[in-house]
Write an enzyme that holds these catalytic residues in place. Structure first.
Site, PDB file in Angstrom:
ATOM      1  N   MET A   1     -24.999 -49.258 -10.136  1.00 39.58           N
ATOM      2  CA  MET A   1     -26.086 -49.091  -9.180  1.00 39.58           C
ATOM      3  C   MET A   1     -25.678 -48.027  -8.165  1.00 39.58           C
ATOM      4  SD  MET A   1     -26.803 -53.112  -8.662  1.00 39.58           S
ATOM      5  CE  MET A   1     -28.378 -53.041  -7.844  1.00 39.58           C
ATOM      6  N   GLN A  55     -23.041 -44.133 -16.867  1.00 40.80           N
ATOM      7  CA  GLN A  55     -24.467 -43.821 -16.980  1.00 40.80           C
ATOM      8  C   GLN A  55     -24.746 -42.407 -16.482  1.00 40.80           C
ATOM      9  OE1 GLN A  55     -27.810 -45.247 -14.342  1.00 40.80           O
ATOM     10  NE2 GLN A  55     -28.358 -46.404 -16.176  1.00 40.80           N
ATOM     11  N   CYS A  85     -34.865 -44.675 -13.367  1.00 39.84           N
ATOM     12  CA  CYS A  85     -34.841 -44.420 -11.925  1.00 39.84           C
ATOM     13  C   CYS A  85     -36.157 -43.777 -11.463  1.00 39.84           C
ATOM     14  CB  CYS A  85     -33.653 -43.527 -11.564  1.00 39.84           C
ATOM     15  SG  CYS A  85     -33.559 -43.261  -9.787  1.00 39.84           S
ATOM     16  N   LYS A 124     -31.178 -47.141 -20.649  1.00 40.79           N
ATOM     17  CA  LYS A 124     -31.750 -48.081 -19.672  1.00 40.79           C
ATOM     18  C   LYS A 124     -33.122 -47.554 -19.294  1.00 40.79           C
ATOM     19  CE  LYS A 124     -31.782 -51.003 -16.034  1.00 40.79           C
ATOM     20  NZ  LYS A 124     -31.414 -50.504 -14.745  1.00 40.79           N
ATOM     21  N   GLY A 186     -33.666 -57.786 -14.236  1.00 42.56           N
ATOM     22  CA  GLY A 186     -34.651 -58.006 -13.196  1.00 42.56           C
ATOM     23  C   GLY A 186     -34.707 -59.428 -12.676  1.00 42.56           C
ATOM     24  N   ASP A 187     -34.373 -59.546 -11.393  1.00 47.18           N
ATOM     25  CA  ASP A 187     -34.631 -60.767 -10.630  1.00 47.18           C
ATOM     26  C   ASP A 187     -33.710 -61.947 -10.942  1.00 47.18           C
ATOM     27  OD1 ASP A 187     -36.671 -59.222  -9.626  1.00 47.18           O
ATOM     28  OD2 ASP A 187     -38.216 -60.152 -10.865  1.00 47.18           O
ATOM     29  N   GLY A 208     -28.134 -57.018 -11.221  1.00 49.81           N
ATOM     30  CA  GLY A 208     -27.947 -55.943 -10.245  1.00 49.81           C
ATOM     31  C   GLY A 208     -27.796 -56.498  -8.847  1.00 49.81           C
ATOM     32  N   ARG A 209     -28.945 -56.686  -8.176  1.00 49.27           N
ATOM     33  CA  ARG A 209     -28.905 -57.091  -6.770  1.00 49.27           C
ATOM     34  C   ARG A 209     -28.223 -58.440  -6.584  1.00 49.27           C
ATOM     35  NH1 ARG A 209     -35.147 -56.276  -5.913  1.00 49.27           N
ATOM     36  NH2 ARG A 209     -35.032 -57.110  -8.038  1.00 49.27           N
TER      37      ARG A 209
HETATM   38  C1  LIG Z   1     -29.494 -49.960  -4.701  1.00 53.21           C
HETATM   39  C2  LIG Z   1     -29.818 -49.920  -6.172  1.00 53.21           C
HETATM   40  C3  LIG Z   1     -29.256 -48.929  -6.962  1.00 53.21           C
HETATM   41  C4  LIG Z   1     -29.567 -48.888  -8.328  1.00 53.21           C
HETATM   42  N1  LIG Z   1     -28.994 -47.921  -9.098  1.00 53.21           N
HETATM   43  C5  LIG Z   1     -29.214 -47.911 -10.432  1.00 53.21           C
HETATM   44  C6  LIG Z   1     -28.569 -46.951 -11.258  1.00 53.21           C
HETATM   45  O1  LIG Z   1     -27.806 -46.088 -10.794  1.00 53.21           O
HETATM   46  N2  LIG Z   1     -28.828 -47.013 -12.588  1.00 53.21           N
HETATM   47  C7  LIG Z   1     -29.658 -47.959 -13.156  1.00 53.21           C
HETATM   48  O2  LIG Z   1     -29.831 -47.993 -14.380  1.00 53.21           O
HETATM   49  N3  LIG Z   1     -30.289 -48.849 -12.379  1.00 53.21           N
HETATM   50  C8  LIG Z   1     -30.075 -48.858 -11.054  1.00 53.21           C
HETATM   51  N4  LIG Z   1     -30.707 -49.794 -10.277  1.00 53.21           N
HETATM   52  C9  LIG Z   1     -31.601 -50.775 -10.925  1.00 53.21           C
HETATM   53  C10 LIG Z   1     -30.837 -52.028 -11.366  1.00 53.21           C
HETATM   54  O3  LIG Z   1     -29.906 -51.709 -12.368  1.00 53.21           O
HETATM   55  C11 LIG Z   1     -31.749 -53.122 -11.925  1.00 53.21           C
HETATM   56  O4  LIG Z   1     -32.344 -52.701 -13.125  1.00 53.21           O
HETATM   57  C12 LIG Z   1     -32.842 -53.520 -10.940  1.00 53.21           C
HETATM   58  O5  LIG Z   1     -32.353 -53.616  -9.625  1.00 53.21           O
HETATM   59  C13 LIG Z   1     -33.448 -54.871 -11.335  1.00 53.21           C
HETATM   60  O6  LIG Z   1     -32.459 -55.824 -11.540  1.00 53.21           O
HETATM   61  P1  LIG Z   1     -31.971 -56.864 -10.380  1.00 53.21           P
HETATM   62  O7  LIG Z   1     -33.174 -57.650  -9.959  1.00 53.21           O
HETATM   63  O8  LIG Z   1     -30.924 -57.686 -11.096  1.00 53.21           O
HETATM   64  O9  LIG Z   1     -31.437 -56.060  -9.272  1.00 53.21           O
HETATM   65  C14 LIG Z   1     -30.442 -49.848  -8.912  1.00 53.21           C
HETATM   66  C15 LIG Z   1     -30.998 -50.833  -8.102  1.00 53.21           C
HETATM   67  C16 LIG Z   1     -30.703 -50.882  -6.749  1.00 53.21           C
HETATM   68  C17 LIG Z   1     -31.333 -51.959  -5.910  1.00 53.21           C
END
Ligand SMILES: Cc1cc2nc3c(=O)[nH]c(=O)nc-3n(C[C@H](O)[C@H](O)[C@H](O)COP(=O)(O)O)c2cc1C
Length: 341
Positions: A1, A55, A85, A124, A186-187, A208-209
């Site tokens: 991320m 990535q 993205c 992705k 996601g989520d 992720g988050r």
């Molecule tokens: C601050 C931030 C940075 C992110 N950077 C990337 C990234 O560099 N590459 C990517 O594939 N997804 C990135 N994402 C998306 C996450 O990988 C993920 O798909 C998305 O946040 C949903 O999943 P989550 O609910 O588990 O966070 C980013 C998300 C956030 C919030």
């Protein structure tokens, strides 16, 4: 991320267990091909993070293939392509999620890459560009045909950004249609969310988050998967994690671009060729300290969510300007023993 999961953070999460694969922050293919120091830094990893996926983002098949070769040369286990993205800075350059608008072209990017490297090329993506164009099923099939080894889908459209919720039915539909592994994203904010999603027919779940809020979530999910109660994380554990992160960051390179003390001095003081106006060691150190503090501020904005009085900690970290203060307030907030005099 991007901006978050640097090598130090990934190492710490991996040490807690339950994590099968880590992925770097997204890295510009253009920057890799041009050998830009800062880009190369984003792709840095350590052996303990393996298996590691780097990535990359970009829209030009030739450059993406060349960047994939660089990634392979760096020893990565997997090269992943960002087609998810939505940030305009990325998407307007025909990269990130804008590749989803041109699925034939996106597939040609993957075809060029898979012909150029031996390591697996993965993708992705999001559910689509917007609600009228939820074309992840079509794009996923195309990239599979172009040689992709796996696909990960964040079940939101680019237009949604982070609003609403991720569409896991769509992810499951793609998983059922493809022969390559399909991961969902996601989520998943709690360990049991991860387990529930794993039961829906996907080959893996990306968190992720949830990891930024709770770096133990993967270890806890592994506990649940093994039929054990999820491990308890104490307030002290949470504080210790931040102190360990700071400690690792202190030994990381300066991500502002300059690599060495000398280089940093010259860049900050153009007249330094004559030796005049060189930054002294204290200035260099304080510049690196600032970088560490900024990284902590970024993490704190997620890490403090859900903590009792988390907003106070966040505010305090945001107004800290020294590492000593940062240590003190983390020790006080998480009720850790003071450092012995
Ligand atoms: C601050 C931030 C940075 C992110 N950077 C990337 C990234 O560099 N590459 C990517 O594939 N997804 C990135 N994402 C998306 C996450 O990988 C993920 O798909 C998305 O946040 C949903 O999943 P989550 O609910 O588990 O966070 C980013 C998300 C956030 C919030």
């Amino acid at each position: 991320m991007a901006g978050m999961t640097d090598t130090a953070f990934r190492r710490l999460v991996k040490r807690h267990g339950g994590c099968g694969l880590v992925v770097t922050e997204m890295v510009s293919s253009e920057g890799l091909v041009r050998g830009i120091d800062r880009t190369l830094e984003y792709a840095e990893y350590t052996e303990e993070e393996r298996p590691i996926s780097i990535q990359i983002f970009g829209g030009d098949p030739g450059k993406m293939a060349a960047a994939a070769q660089i990634v392979e040369g760096m020893g990565a286990d997997i090269v992943d392509v960002n087609m998810g993205c939505p940030v305009p800075k990325i998407a307007k350059h025909n990269a990130g999620c804008s590749l989803m608008k041109e699925p034939a072209h996106a597939a040609s990017v993957i075809a060029a890459m898979t012909k150029s490297v031996r390591i697996p090329v993965t993708v992705k993506m999001r559910a689509g560009w917007d609600d009228r164009d939820r074309n992840a099923p079509d794009l996923a099939k195309r990239v599979e045909d172009a040689g992709a080894a796996a696909v990960a889908v964040h079940g939101r459209t680019a237009a949604q950004s982070y609003s609403g919720s991720a569409d896991w039915d769509l992810v499951a539909e793609i998983a059922a249609a493809l022969t390559i592994p399909v991961f969902g994203s996601g989520d998943c904010i709690e360990a049991d969310h991860v387990i529930a999603r794993l039961r829906e027919g996907v080959d893996g779940v990306l968190v992720g988050r949830g990891v930024l809020r709770n770096p133990w979530i993967l270890a806890q999910a592994a506990d649940l998967a093994a039929g054990r109660p999820p491990r308890e994380v104490t307030l002290a554990d949470r504080g210790q994690f931040l102190l360990e992160y700071i400690e690792l960051l202190k030994h990381e390179r300066i991500h502002d671009g300059p690599q060495t003390l000398d280089e940093l001095r010259r860049r900050r003081r153009p007249r330094a060729a004559s030796g005049e106006g060189l930054m002294d060691t204290a200035e260099v150190r304080s510049s690196h300290d600032r970088w560490v503090i900024n990284k902590m501020r970024a993490l704190a904005s997620w890490y403090t969510k859900g903590l009792d009085n988390g907003s106070h900690l966040r505010t305090a970290i945001n107004s800290t300007d020294s590492l000593t203060q940062l240590h003190d307030l983390i020790r006080a907030f998480f009720v850790l023993d003071p450092v012995p005099a």
